[in-house]
Design a protein around this motif. Structure first.
Motif, mmCIF file in Angstrom:
data_model
loop_
_atom_site.group_PDB
_atom_site.id
_atom_site.type_symbol
_atom_site.label_atom_id
_atom_site.label_comp_id
_atom_site.label_asym_id
_atom_site.label_seq_id
_atom_site.Cartn_x
_atom_site.Cartn_y
_atom_site.Cartn_z
ATOM 1 N N GLU A 149 0.707 -1.345 -0.007
ATOM 2 C CA GLU A 149 -0.035 0.111 0.076
ATOM 3 C C GLU A 149 0.829 1.269 0.036
ATOM 4 N N ALA A 150 1.910 1.040 0.767
ATOM 5 C CA ALA A 150 2.882 2.418 0.861
ATOM 6 C C ALA A 150 3.399 2.843 -0.681
ATOM 7 N N GLU A 151 3.734 1.711 -1.445
ATOM 8 C CA GLU A 151 4.045 1.900 -2.930
ATOM 9 C C GLU A 151 3.074 2.538 -3.669
ATOM 10 N N ALA A 152 1.763 2.161 -3.574
ATOM 11 C CA ALA A 152 0.506 2.321 -4.322
ATOM 12 C C ALA A 152 0.159 3.917 -3.917
ATOM 13 N N VAL A 153 0.419 4.349 -2.593
ATOM 14 C CA VAL A 153 -0.009 5.909 -2.357
ATOM 15 C C VAL A 153 1.172 6.600 -3.151
ATOM 16 N N LYS A 154 2.117 6.436 -3.348
ATOM 17 C CA LYS A 154 3.253 7.377 -4.060
ATOM 18 C C LYS A 154 2.505 7.916 -5.414
ATOM 19 N N ALA A 155 1.294 7.198 -5.634
ATOM 20 C CA ALA A 155 0.754 7.688 -7.188
ATOM 21 C C ALA A 155 -0.084 9.197 -6.660
ATOM 22 N N VAL A 157 1.147 11.562 -5.346
ATOM 23 C CA VAL A 157 2.380 12.708 -5.502
ATOM 24 C C VAL A 157 2.155 13.105 -6.904
ATOM 25 N N LEU A 158 1.625 12.078 -7.792
ATOM 26 C CA LEU A 158 1.499 12.538 -9.072
ATOM 27 C C LEU A 158 0.093 13.039 -9.366
ATOM 28 N N GLY A 159 -0.614 13.505 -8.610
ATOM 29 C CA GLY A 159 -1.888 14.012 -8.586
ATOM 30 C C GLY A 159 -3.058 12.930 -9.025
ATOM 31 N N ILE A 160 -2.662 11.707 -8.926
ATOM 32 C CA ILE A 160 -3.576 10.577 -9.113
ATOM 33 C C ILE A 160 -4.473 10.163 -8.070
ATOM 34 N N ARG A 161 -5.726 9.825 -8.176
ATOM 35 C CA ARG A 161 -6.528 9.432 -6.938
ATOM 36 C C ARG A 161 -6.306 7.947 -6.764
ATOM 37 N N VAL A 162 -6.011 7.681 -5.438
ATOM 38 C CA VAL A 162 -5.578 6.307 -5.389
ATOM 39 C C VAL A 162 -6.697 5.752 -4.491
ATOM 40 N N VAL A 163 -6.952 4.368 -4.671
ATOM 41 C CA VAL A 163 -7.964 3.642 -3.948
ATOM 42 C C VAL A 163 -7.078 2.166 -3.726
ATOM 43 N N ARG A 164 -7.127 1.898 -2.054
ATOM 44 C CA ARG A 164 -6.384 0.595 -1.953
ATOM 45 C C ARG A 164 -7.536 -0.322 -1.587
ATOM 46 N N ALA A 165 -7.759 -1.274 -2.393
ATOM 47 C CA ALA A 165 -8.689 -2.505 -2.229
ATOM 48 C C ALA A 165 -8.307 -3.489 -1.349
ATOM 49 N N ARG A 166 -8.601 -3.585 -0.173
ATOM 50 C CA ARG A 166 -8.225 -4.729 0.709
ATOM 51 C C ARG A 166 -9.095 -5.731 0.606
#
Length: 302
Positions: A149-155, A157-166
């Motif tokens: 998830e920590a890697e996914a959240v880095k998006a 910073v690029l201005g991308i909406r991030v959803v982490r599907a558990r």
């Protein structure tokens, strides 16, 4: 939308690709070097070459509106040797890092990045009710999920909406955990696992696909998302429901010590661990579950 998809040959990826196309979206499967052609042909959409080692994405990825990241080796496919554990980690964490690096090089970036994770994030928590705000655990699967998830959240910073599907335990007739769970019952020797008191957060494949579409299409869906039904059950109750659906007895419990002997560390993490996760965010967003109750879900699937 134009959707980039990793893990397109897996259980969820195959079903999602079909539903995306049905809904009128364009699916671009990110294909690594060396992927067997017969594996690719089982899914829907167009191929986009992708090299995780370099982060390079093929030109067809240009103009993508969304990315769904489902890459990751199966956690239940083989005993957890040190080499296997390393593969489980790299296939999730390193692959996601490479994907974000590839997106960073794009002039026009996708609007949304939906990345897989798992309720294993929470670790073994007994009877505690777990929402998206609950703290992570500290076992092997929890550590992988936190890094993933920590890697996914880095998006972000690029201005991308991030959803982490558990994801919880995904129920489908043709793949995932359910066929393996059914097998002992089909031979008349099914039963609860260990004490049967451990909680199981489950979700049907139909709901998984619908929730991923919901996350892609709704800009107010952001952050961690427990992709589970609103009614988690204990293993003992799951066993009774499955036995009833199959019209088979549930008389033969699988002792914890035997499972540990056969499966090692994997037994505790996958079969004896307890996660009572609930879909707090989905309920706030008024998502309507296709299968909220286990008995009806199993009847529909089987």
């Amino acid at each position: 939308m134009k959707v980039l998809l990793t893990g397109s040959t897996g259980l969820v990826g195959t079903a999602l690709a079909q539903e995306l196309q049905r809904a009128g979206h364009t699916v671009c499967r990110l294909v690594r070097p060396g992927t067997p052609a017969e594996a690719i042909r089982t899914t829907q959409g167009f191929d986009v070459p992708w090299n995780p080692a370099t982060g390079e994405l093929g030109g067809a990825a240009v103009g993508a509106d969304a990315v769904v990241n489902l890459a990751g080796a199966s956690i239940a496919d083989g005993r957890w040797t040190p080499e296997r554990k390393q593969l489980l980690r790299t296939s999730r964490v390193d692959t996601t890092r490479a994907l974000i690096n590839g997106l960073a090089k794009m002039e026009q970036r996708p609007r949304v990045f939906v990345s897989a994770s798992a309720t294993g994030y929470y670790g073994n928590r007994g009877d505690e009710v777990l929402t998206e705000d609950s703290a992570p655990g500290n076992d092997f699967l929890s550590e992988i999920a936190k890094e993933w998830e920590a890697e996914a959240v880095k998006a972000e910073v690029l201005g991308i909406r991030v959803v982490r599907a558990r994801f919880g335990v995904i129920l489908a007739k043709h793949g995932g955990a359910l066929p393996q769970m059914m097998r002992p019952f089909q031979f008349g020797v099914g039963g609860k696992i260990g004490s049967g008191r451990q909680w199981m957060s489950w979700i049907t494949l139909d709901d998984v696909v619908a929730i991923l579409l919901f996350a892609l299409e709704n800009g107010h869906v952001v952050g961690p998302l427990n992709v589970v039904s609103p009614q988690p059950v204990t293993n003992a109750d799951f066993t009774k429901a499955l036995a009833a659906a199959l019209r088979r007895p549930a008389l033969f419990p699988a002792p914890a010590f035997a499972l540990r002997l056969i499966l090692g560390e994997m037994a505790d993490a996958l079969l004896l661990s307890s996660q009572r996760a609930v879909p707090a965010q989905l309920q706030k967003l008024n998502y309507k579950f296709l299968h909220a109750e286990l008995g009806g879900a199993l009847k529909s699937i089987l």
